[in-house]
Write an enzyme that holds these catalytic residues in place. Structure first.
Site, short mmCIF file in Angstrom:
data_model
loop_
_atom_site.label_atom_id
_atom_site.label_comp_id
_atom_site.label_asym_id
_atom_site.label_seq_id
_atom_site.Cartn_x
_atom_site.Cartn_y
_atom_site.Cartn_z
N ARG A 52 19.14 1.74 -5.86
CA ARG A 52 18.34 0.78 -6.63
C ARG A 52 19.09 0.28 -7.85
O ARG A 52 18.70 -0.70 -8.47
CB ARG A 52 16.98 1.39 -7.00
CG ARG A 52 16.03 0.43 -7.68
CD ARG A 52 14.55 0.74 -7.53
NE ARG A 52 14.22 2.14 -7.42
CZ ARG A 52 14.19 3.02 -8.45
NH1 ARG A 52 14.46 2.61 -9.67
NH2 ARG A 52 13.87 4.28 -8.23
N TYR A 103 7.75 -25.58 -8.90
CA TYR A 103 7.50 -24.86 -7.65
C TYR A 103 6.15 -24.14 -7.74
O TYR A 103 5.85 -23.51 -8.76
CB TYR A 103 8.64 -23.87 -7.44
CG TYR A 103 8.42 -22.94 -6.29
CD1 TYR A 103 8.37 -23.42 -4.98
CD2 TYR A 103 8.24 -21.58 -6.49
CE1 TYR A 103 8.14 -22.57 -3.92
CE2 TYR A 103 8.02 -20.72 -5.44
CZ TYR A 103 7.97 -21.22 -4.16
OH TYR A 103 7.74 -20.38 -3.11
N ASP A 174 15.56 -23.55 -13.45
CA ASP A 174 15.59 -23.26 -12.02
C ASP A 174 16.50 -24.31 -11.38
O ASP A 174 16.16 -25.49 -11.32
CB ASP A 174 14.17 -23.33 -11.46
CG ASP A 174 14.08 -22.94 -9.98
OD1 ASP A 174 15.08 -23.15 -9.26
OD2 ASP A 174 13.02 -22.47 -9.55
N LYS A 199 17.27 -20.79 -0.31
CA LYS A 199 17.37 -22.20 0.05
C LYS A 199 18.82 -22.57 0.38
O LYS A 199 19.42 -21.96 1.23
CB LYS A 199 16.76 -23.05 -1.06
CG LYS A 199 15.40 -22.53 -1.57
CD LYS A 199 14.29 -22.69 -0.54
CE LYS A 199 13.02 -21.92 -0.89
NZ LYS A 199 12.45 -22.18 -2.21
C1 LIG Z 1 11.52 -21.58 -3.00
C2 LIG Z 1 11.66 -21.77 -4.45
C3 LIG Z 1 11.45 -20.71 -5.33
C4 LIG Z 1 11.00 -19.35 -4.87
O1 LIG Z 1 12.00 -18.68 -4.17
P1 LIG Z 1 11.72 -17.57 -3.02
O2 LIG Z 1 13.09 -17.21 -2.60
O3 LIG Z 1 10.90 -18.26 -1.97
O4 LIG Z 1 10.96 -16.46 -3.65
C5 LIG Z 1 11.66 -20.95 -6.67
N1 LIG Z 1 12.01 -22.17 -7.13
C6 LIG Z 1 12.20 -23.22 -6.32
C7 LIG Z 1 12.60 -24.55 -6.88
C8 LIG Z 1 12.03 -23.07 -4.94
O5 LIG Z 1 12.21 -24.12 -4.13
#
Ligand SMILES: *Cc1c(COP(=O)(O)O)cnc(C)c1O
Length: 361
Positions: A52, A103, A174, A199
């Site tokens: 961990r 998001y 982000d 993504k």
């Molecule tokens: C999908 C997404 C997230 C969340 O990520 P996960 O890997 O699904 O937990 C956060 N920010 C944006 C812009 C996203 O498209």
């Protein structure tokens, strides 16, 4: 600096960094790829101690993404786990400034923390730079994504970071939609960069993973502490896959972006559409159907190549009407369909989409 990095010339291009970072040394019989480190524990007395706290498969991924964003990277089990770790940096009762168009998981997490009294949120329109900066007065954190999901608004990172810092707020961006190849928020003054590596970074719709890149060592250490305490760790296999995907991000993004531009050109002016939104870079396009929800819902059932699915950034093209999610902001048009452009041939993608648009009108 790890031994295998010492022979490298300074300031390599990102295309070189993604291929070369996070590899074992160039010594006889070393594997080119770091094997997946499947272990829950380590022989005592070293730096790792327990699964961990550390894993070399995470480190290889973190070295690579960190080099792209320009600082130290800490990986997490998912993008949302990375976001949670950043929000945990806010003291109880602190104020977070965040755009209404974010998001949905981010909005949900902020609202949940506000409902339980852990923090307070000031919702803003991220394109109104002066209003966002004014809202950071007395705030602990300015959080935003750009381009926004799924409205594709673009924020002025440099101006927002400078204004928020003058008010004493931390700045987190982000960077999932732009990727470090199109936007480097730390270079523009942000303190923290967050990614859903689920993504474009991993890119093949087979991984959930997240990461934060922190400008300061103190924040990176605090995030590692959060990860060890909270346990939102990535699996070694996910980290391996995410790094393998990241190695091809530049070529995938160039191709998907070129196709996105072609689609924007060919879709613009279609009588079934009110709007084609594209921030000018990246692989995400949002289209707004003139007739609202009904034709948009019909559209996603009438294509052969485009897959009706949430998420984005994979090699396969996907799309969805975002307002099908009850949590999506009401200011997002009912008929908005977000397109995640993949690597299929642009002519095939355009033809498939346009025949469906023609049919639903
Ligand atoms: C999908 C997404 C997230 C969340 O990520 P996960 O890997 O699904 O937990 C956060 N920010 C944006 C812009 C996203 O498209």
């Amino acid at each position: 600096m790890p031994a295998h990095e010492s022979g490298r010339p300074a300031a390599l291009h990102p295309e070189t960094v993604v291929v070369t970072a996070g590899r074992p040394p160039h010594d006889p019989d070393q594997p080119l790829n770091l094997p997946v480190h499947l272990t829950s524990t380590y022989v005592a007395g070293g730096e790792l101690e327990y699964g961990r706290y550390g894993n070399r498969s995470w480190t290889a991924f973190e070295e690579t993404l960190g080099a792209l964003e320009g600082s130290r990277c800490v990986s997490f089990a998912s993008g949302i786990a990375a976001i949670a770790a950043v929000l945990d940096l806010v003291e109880p009762g602190g104020v977070v400034v965040a755009p209404r168009h974010s998001y949905t998981g981010t909005v949900g997490q902020l609202a949940d923390r506000e409902a339980s009294g852990r923090l307070r949120v000031r919702w803003v329109d991220v394109t109104d730079t002066d209003a966002v900066i004014a809202a950071t007065d007395g705030a602990a954190l300015l959080w935003f994504e750009t381009p926004t999901n799924p409205a594709l608004e673009v924020a002025d990172i440099g101006a927002l970071a400078a204004g928020a810092h003058a008010n004493g707020a931390l700045v987190a961006v982000d960077n999932t939609f732009a990727t470090p190849l199109r936007q480097r928020p730390l270079a523009d003054g942000a303190d923290l960069v967050v990614h859903s590596a689920t993504k474009s970074i991993s890119g093949h719709s087979d991984v959930l993973m997240g990461a934060v890149v922190a400008a300061s060592e103190a924040h990176a250490d605090a995030l590692v502490a959060r990860r060890s305490l909270g346990g939102a760790i990535p699996s070694a296999f996910e980290a391996f896959l995410a790094l393998r995907g990241l190695r091809t991000l530049p070529v995938r993004l160039d191709r998907a972006e070129a196709t996105a531009r072609t689609l924007v050109e060919r879709l613009s002016g279609h009588p079934g559409l009110d709007e084609v939104r594209y921030p000018g870079f990246g692989s995400i396009v949002s289209i707004v159907l003139r007739g609202g929800a009904a034709p948009a819902d019909a559209l996603v059932g009438r294509t052969a190549l485009w897959i009706h699915a949430t998420s984005l950034g994979g090699v396969e093209s996907t799309f969805e009407r975002r307002r099908r999610w009850p949590a999506e902001a009401e200011t997002i048009p009912d008929g908005l369909v977000r397109l995640s452009v993949g690597l299929e041939h642009p002519d095939d993608l355009a033809a498939d989409l346009i025949q469906a648009l023609d049919a639903v009108g």
